[in-house]
Design an enzyme around this catalytic site. Structure first.
Site, mmCIF file in Angstrom:
data_model
loop_
_atom_site.group_PDB
_atom_site.id
_atom_site.type_symbol
_atom_site.label_atom_id
_atom_site.label_comp_id
_atom_site.label_asym_id
_atom_site.label_seq_id
_atom_site.Cartn_x
_atom_site.Cartn_y
_atom_site.Cartn_z
ATOM 1 N N LYS A 1 0.847 -1.184 0.000
ATOM 2 C CA LYS A 1 0.000 0.000 0.000
ATOM 3 C C LYS A 1 0.887 1.239 0.000
ATOM 4 C CE LYS A 1 -3.712 2.204 2.724
ATOM 5 N NZ LYS A 1 -4.578 2.061 3.914
ATOM 6 N N SER B 1 -9.420 2.318 3.249
ATOM 7 C CA SER B 1 -8.553 2.996 2.309
ATOM 8 C C SER B 1 -7.633 2.067 1.529
ATOM 9 C CB SER B 1 -7.711 4.033 3.061
ATOM 10 O OG SER B 1 -6.865 3.407 4.019
ATOM 11 N N SER C 1 -9.663 0.061 7.535
ATOM 12 C CA SER C 1 -9.153 0.152 6.165
ATOM 13 C C SER C 1 -8.486 -1.095 5.621
ATOM 14 C CB SER C 1 -8.181 1.332 6.050
ATOM 15 O OG SER C 1 -8.875 2.547 6.150
#
Length: 503
Positions: free
Chosen positions: A79, A154, A178
């Site tokens: 990420k 996210s 997330s």
């Protein structure tokens, strides 16, 4: 070669160890799939040359009998809130466009030490603020089950990459859900460990008392392999806990005392908070979750009723504390020391104003303004201090519940993935975090496990996730329960149908 992308981490570790496939072959195959799936928006950047070099190095280690472990040669991606030397680290924000870190985040370094091959960096909501991946400054990620829908956020890019079989696993971060929320909406497995289990060093900060790294993969077994490599004390992170790291992969296979092959969960008490099963949960989400819990009963678990009475308060508490910490953390991006710098400005104050206005997106600005307000003179005691008191009470509610159960279960999200662009009310979007925020505020480990699909006229065949929450440092128990459930079901093995436009 044509089916390599269908294998998970554990299966690939076996195939690499037995010499049935090389890391270079596997990496080449996944790079080709990545190129064919660019429209999903999972990756922000990738590097074929770098990945193939790492793969060849992994193959050389195995040939020489020096493999670093089961993850050696397995391709993953990170990420884009973990800083890396090999790739830009932007947190999906124009504020950090093109930024190159002089060091790797601890999680990145630990997985590299385990021999993983890094393909690139994955899309996310800007500075990890959001639950849809629509807040990325560069492009939205798309749910591979229905490309007109959000993947969640996210860590949306991470969940999309795993669900679309572009990668067997990826890293994510979970501040208020997330990891768990996008895992649920994309039909994959994700775990947020106890706060302090994984180092935050080199993780671009959103809310420092909440941010925690976690893996997203196909199965609990795959997550266990990654979590073992990601965990451990780090003296560079003041919030890192000096806790021993269990062998999670071994723990999930170890039988429970008194359990049997037919009932691997015998003796496990699963608490069902009444607040997680109210009118706000869509019927097409509640039904698969209830069916999954019934399956857990067949596996020997006992379902008990518990209560988390302050669940509703978790939303205002989180959306005071997290923005407050964000406003502080993001104050460093001023156009002088860090981040985007405006091309023109009349004076220093104007430079600050222009740089931050140009560099930050709408959601980040909104949270900075909220956070600055609740920390301002005259409002700190009324909002921030009260929110911290309620946070302690929410944590106490969990401990009261754990007096009657070993794990807590419920839905991850109240609905399935919504259409892209369909939500324009930020508050309504925040309300969808209702089931993930409590565990985050308490610092507890939680995970999302594929539990079935919603079938109706509006959402045919969209994934639904079962949330499991454990007590502090009980990730092994969480993973064990999830693994037992996955041994009895096949939801985690199902993949989105390949569409002509993908190839």
């Amino acid at each position: 070669m044509s089916a390599l992308h269908t294998l998970g981490v554990a299966e690939l570790a076996d195939a690499l160890g037995a010499g049935r496939v090389s890391s270079e072959e596997l990496t080449t195959h996944l790079l080709a799939r990545l190129a064919a799936h660019e429209h999903l928006g999972a990756f922000l950047v990738h590097d074929a040359d770098s990945a193939l070099r790492q793969a060849r190095e992994a193959d050389a280690r195995r040939a020489a009998g020096r493999a670093h472990g089961p993850l050696d040669g397995v391709p993953i991606a990170h990420k884009d809130v973990f800083v890396t030397t090999a790739f830009p680290s932007t947190a999906a924000s124009k504020m950090l466009a093109g930024y190159r870190s002089p060091f790797d985040a601890t999680v990145v370094a630990q997985l590299a030490a385990a021999g993983t091959v890094t393909l690139g960096k994955l899309n996310c909501d800007e500075f990890a603020m959001g639950g849809s991946n629509e807040n990325s400054a560069f492009k939205p990620a798309r749910n591979p089950w229905d490309t007109g829908r959000i993947p969640g956020g996210s860590s949306g890019g991470s969940a999309v990459a795993v669900a679309a079989r572009l990668l067997p696993a990826a890293t994510g971060t979970d501040t208020g859900g997330s990891v768990r929320q996008p895992a649920a909406l994309c039909g994959v497995t994700g775990i947020k460990p106890t706060y302090g289990r994984c180092s935050r060093y080199g993780m671009i900060a959103f809310a420092s008392s909440l941010d925690q790294a976690g893996p997203i993969a196909r199965s609990a077994e795959d997550c266990a392999l990654l979590l073992g490599a990601m965990s451990g004390f780090d003296e560079r992170d003041a919030t890192s806990a000096p806790q021993p790291v269990p062998d999670f992969a071994a723990a999930i296979r170890a039988p429970r005392a008194g359990a049997s092959g037919a009932q691997p969960l015998k003796g496990l008490r699963i608490g069902l908070p009444k607040e997680f099963f109210g009118a706000g949960v869509a019927a097409d989400v509640a039904a698969p979750v209830r069916a999954a819990l019934a399956e857990c009963e067949k596996l020997g678990a006992t379902l008990v009723d518990v209560s988390l009475p302050r669940t509703e308060l978790s939303i205002p508490v989180y959306y005071i504390i997290a923005p407050a910490e964000a406003s502080s953390n993001l104050s460093r991006y001023d156009g002088v020391r860090y981040g985007h710098r405006a091309a023109t400005a009349s004076d220093l104050l104007d430079l600050y104003r222009r740089s931050r206005s140009e560099g930050f997106g709408p959601e980040v600005k909104r949270r900075i303004m909220i956070g600055t307000y609740v920390l301002s003179h005259g409002y700190y005691d009324a909002y921030y201090l009260q929110a911290q008191k309620l946070r302690r009470m929410i944590a106490d509610d969990f401990q009261a519940a754990f007096a009657h159960c070993d794990l807590i279960a419920g839905p991850v999200t109240p609905t399935v993935a919504r259409p892209l662009g369909s939500q324009t009310d930020p508050v309504a979007e925040y309300l969808t975090d209702i089931f993930t925020l409590p565990a985050s505020l308490a610092g507890l480990p939680g995970m999302s496990v594929p539990a079935g699909f919603a079938y109706d006229d509006n959402a045919g065949g969209l994934p639904v996730g079962l949330q499991l929450i454990g007590n502090y440092w009980q990730e092994a128990q969480l993973l064990h329960a999830a693994h037992a459930f996955q041994q009895a079901t096949d939801f985690h093995t199902r993949a989105p149908a390949e569409k002509t436009a993908w190839v």
